[in-house]
Structures are given as structure tokens and as C-alpha cells.
Design an enzyme around this catalytic site. Sequence first.
Site, PDB file in Angstrom:
ATOM      1  N   GLY A   1      -3.487  -8.603   5.595  1.00  0.00           N
ATOM      2  CA  GLY A   1      -2.400  -7.691   5.230  1.00  0.00           C
ATOM      3  C   GLY A   1      -2.775  -6.804   4.045  1.00  0.00           C
ATOM      4  O   GLY A   1      -2.393  -5.639   3.977  1.00  0.00           O
ATOM      5  N   ASP A   2      -3.549  -7.353   3.109  1.00  0.00           N
ATOM      6  CA  ASP A   2      -3.987  -6.560   1.951  1.00  0.00           C
ATOM      7  C   ASP A   2      -4.925  -5.451   2.417  1.00  0.00           C
ATOM      8  O   ASP A   2      -4.848  -4.306   1.938  1.00  0.00           O
ATOM      9  CB  ASP A   2      -4.731  -7.431   0.935  1.00  0.00           C
ATOM     10  CG  ASP A   2      -3.888  -8.585   0.423  1.00  0.00           C
ATOM     11  OD1 ASP A   2      -2.647  -8.441   0.403  1.00  0.00           O
ATOM     12  OD2 ASP A   2      -4.460  -9.624   0.038  1.00  0.00           O
ATOM     13  N   ALA A   3      -5.818  -5.807   3.337  1.00  0.00           N
ATOM     14  CA  ALA A   3      -6.752  -4.817   3.868  1.00  0.00           C
ATOM     15  C   ALA A   3      -5.986  -3.738   4.630  1.00  0.00           C
ATOM     16  O   ALA A   3      -6.262  -2.540   4.492  1.00  0.00           O
ATOM     17  CB  ALA A   3      -7.756  -5.499   4.800  1.00  0.00           C
TER      18      ALA A   3
ATOM     19  N   GLY B   1      -4.645  -1.366   2.237  1.00  0.00           N
ATOM     20  CA  GLY B   1      -5.705  -0.522   1.686  1.00  0.00           C
ATOM     21  C   GLY B   1      -6.047   0.625   2.629  1.00  0.00           C
ATOM     22  O   GLY B   1      -6.178   1.781   2.196  1.00  0.00           O
TER      23      GLY B   1
ATOM     24  N   THR C   1      -6.373  -4.921  -1.879  1.00  0.00           N
ATOM     25  CA  THR C   1      -5.938  -3.633  -1.327  1.00  0.00           C
ATOM     26  C   THR C   1      -6.705  -2.481  -1.991  1.00  0.00           C
ATOM     27  O   THR C   1      -7.141  -1.548  -1.323  1.00  0.00           O
ATOM     28  CB  THR C   1      -4.414  -3.467  -1.531  1.00  0.00           C
ATOM     29  OG1 THR C   1      -3.774  -4.471  -0.737  1.00  0.00           O
ATOM     30  CG2 THR C   1      -3.931  -2.095  -1.102  1.00  0.00           C
TER      31      THR C   1
END
Length: 342
Positions: free
Chosen positions: A296-298, A301, A65
Site C-alpha cells: 500500500g505504501d508503494a 508512492g 512511500t
Amino acid sequence: MSYSIFCVGHPLIDMQVREAEDLLTKYKLKANDAILADVEREPIYEELARERQVVFVAGGAAQNTARGAAYILPPNSVVFAGCVGDDDLAEQLRDANRREGVLDVYQVKQGQKTGACAVLISSGHNRSLVTTRRVSNDLDEEHFWSPTVAPLINSAKVIYMEGYMLTHRADISIRLAKRVSSAGKISVLNLSAPYIPRLYNAQIQEIAPYCDIIVSNEAEAEAWAVSNGHPEPTNMSVVAKAIALLPKANTIPPRIVVVTQGALSTTVVSADDFAPKIYPVQPLREEEIVDTNAAGDAFAGGFLAAYVLEKNLDICIETGHRLAAMCIGQEGPRYKWPKVQV
Ligand code: ADP
Ligand code: MG
Ligand code: MG
């Protein structure tokens, strides 16, 4: 702007393999899940290194992220803190952070091994994550308040925490959230994996009052709802609203709850009106999808980057979707270099 986002989590190296159907069967894994390796599954890392074509890439949810937010923001905007060993894996993580504009402030434990995550990609765009935390579990609270790190926390606008932090010494994260939220910063929690609300629901309930933004995917939101006895655990609008309604220590800003659902639309409930908003996801063509590791992390971010740029909620979600789509188009938790406009 200087270091507006401070992320905390487990720094991990991803060991990514494709066509992993046989490994899912052998190690009794679900196609789309995130777990910690138990004794039975610990041999997987050796097996991957020995027998498979492994792509080693920088991973770890909050670190992904951080690199995502840094992709969008000007230089010197994003910091990541976590605990690593003094090994080659930590060097690989530092290289990725340096390349992608994240300042890492690692606590380093001599003679210890940096954590790793086996990422098993299988058909239907599924990814199964099996993590061995190793020294990443040993981040000490003192590290946050050390002369190097404390000023970075104190000057950040947003603090982003992985839900994974709640599995081990949750008190450290709870105190951090409490402290930053009472200092008027925006504190953000990602539920991170279904097992977090399943097994650490009490810790989520304890940290929630100090969380201004709570992000999860559909499986994590459902697990949260089941843990809390909600009658409609698969109705994301209802579940997001229930999370938005959790007690909050301050009333301003009203809590924002974001639930992504892979290729399906994202549901958002803000505690200023509690009216669920549905944001469609732009479908990706089959040939555009390389793998969904860290989508999901992206998303988080992109969302955070737009948030600190003071964009409205619609733009934050849209930026999250765009950065997620970019990550899905690269192998592993990576973004497109040279940079393109998001
Ligand atoms: P997580 O990686 O935490 O499970 P999601 O799977 O919900 O998170 O994915 C986050 C975001 O990534 C989605 O909101 C969407 O924008 C994008 N995304 C994920 N999977 C797909 C997919 N198969 N097709 C298109 N977009 C996707
Ligand atoms: Mg998903
Ligand atoms: Mg996720």
C-alpha cells in the site's frame, strides 16, 4: 522540478521474518494487521534478533512511500521528515534514502533509539506489523519550521502524511495540514492501519477538511465506516463516497478518495462527481509474490509521483498498481534496482 513531495511520518527499521505462523500464535496477532507493541508484545524484537533470521530493511509507511515516489520522479523530488535517534538504525535508514533518492530531514534526538517494526510474513501473502515507535513519536512541531525544513515545505506541491501521525500529538499534523492546504498545496492522508480510524476517528474527522486526497486499504476504510456508523461498512464504493463527502475547507480541488483492496480492484471516488470508479488489479502469479509488506505504501508512492507529474487519475492509479506490484516482487519495502521503467 525540485522537491515536489514532502512526506511526514515515523521513520522505522523493518525487522522482517518469514514463516512467522508460530509468532502470530505466541503473540496473539492477526495474520494481516498493523498494531503497536504493548507490554506483552515488547519482547518480540529481542526474540527476533536472538532466534530468527531477520532481514533488516528501511521501513516506516510514509518513508516507504517517499522512496517509491522517488523511484519514478527525477532526482531531488522527494523529501521525508521524521524523528530518529543517534544510532546505527538511523544510519541504515539514511543509507537507504541516499541510495534511493530521498532527501531525509530527520530531527535527531541524542541518546534515543530509532523506531522499529516487526514484520511477520505468513502463508497466503499475509503480513502482520508490530511497531515500537520509540523516538519516532517525539517529532517536534518546531522541526517543520526550522531553517532547513520550512523552505522544503513551502516549495513542495504535495504534503503526504501517515495516519499514524494522528495517534500522538495529532494537533501538530492537523495544524500542518491546515497550513499547507490554505497555502494551496495538495495535502494527502493515508489512514495507515485499521486501529487509526477505530481509535482516532475524532482526529481523522478534524484533519479531513484539510485533506485533498485520502488513501486507505479496505480494512481501514471499513474501520472508518464502522466508527462513523455507516450502514454498509464493507461496500467500498459507498464508504469511499462517504469519505469523499466529509467536510472540506476549500472546494478546489475536489477531494479524491482511494481505497485499495490487496489483490482485488481499487475503488476511487472523486468529489467532482461522486461516481465510484473501479480499477482492476493485474493479478500477480504466485511465483512473482515475494511478500506484500508495504504494498500500500508503494501504491501511494506511485500514485503521488504520477500526480505531481500532472497525469490523469487513471494513470495515477495505474502507476500506483505498478509500483505496488514491483514492491511485492522484492523482499520488504523495496523497489527494483537497477531501475526499470514503471
Ligand atoms: P496495504 O499494504 O496498505 O494493505 P493493499 O494490500 O490494498 O495495501 O495493497 C495495495 C496495492 O498492492 C493493491 O492495490 C495492489 O495493486 C497491490 N497488491 C497487494 N496485494 C496484492 C496481491 N496479493 N496480488 C496482487 N497485487 C497486490
Ligand atoms: Mg492489504
Ligand atoms: Mg497501507
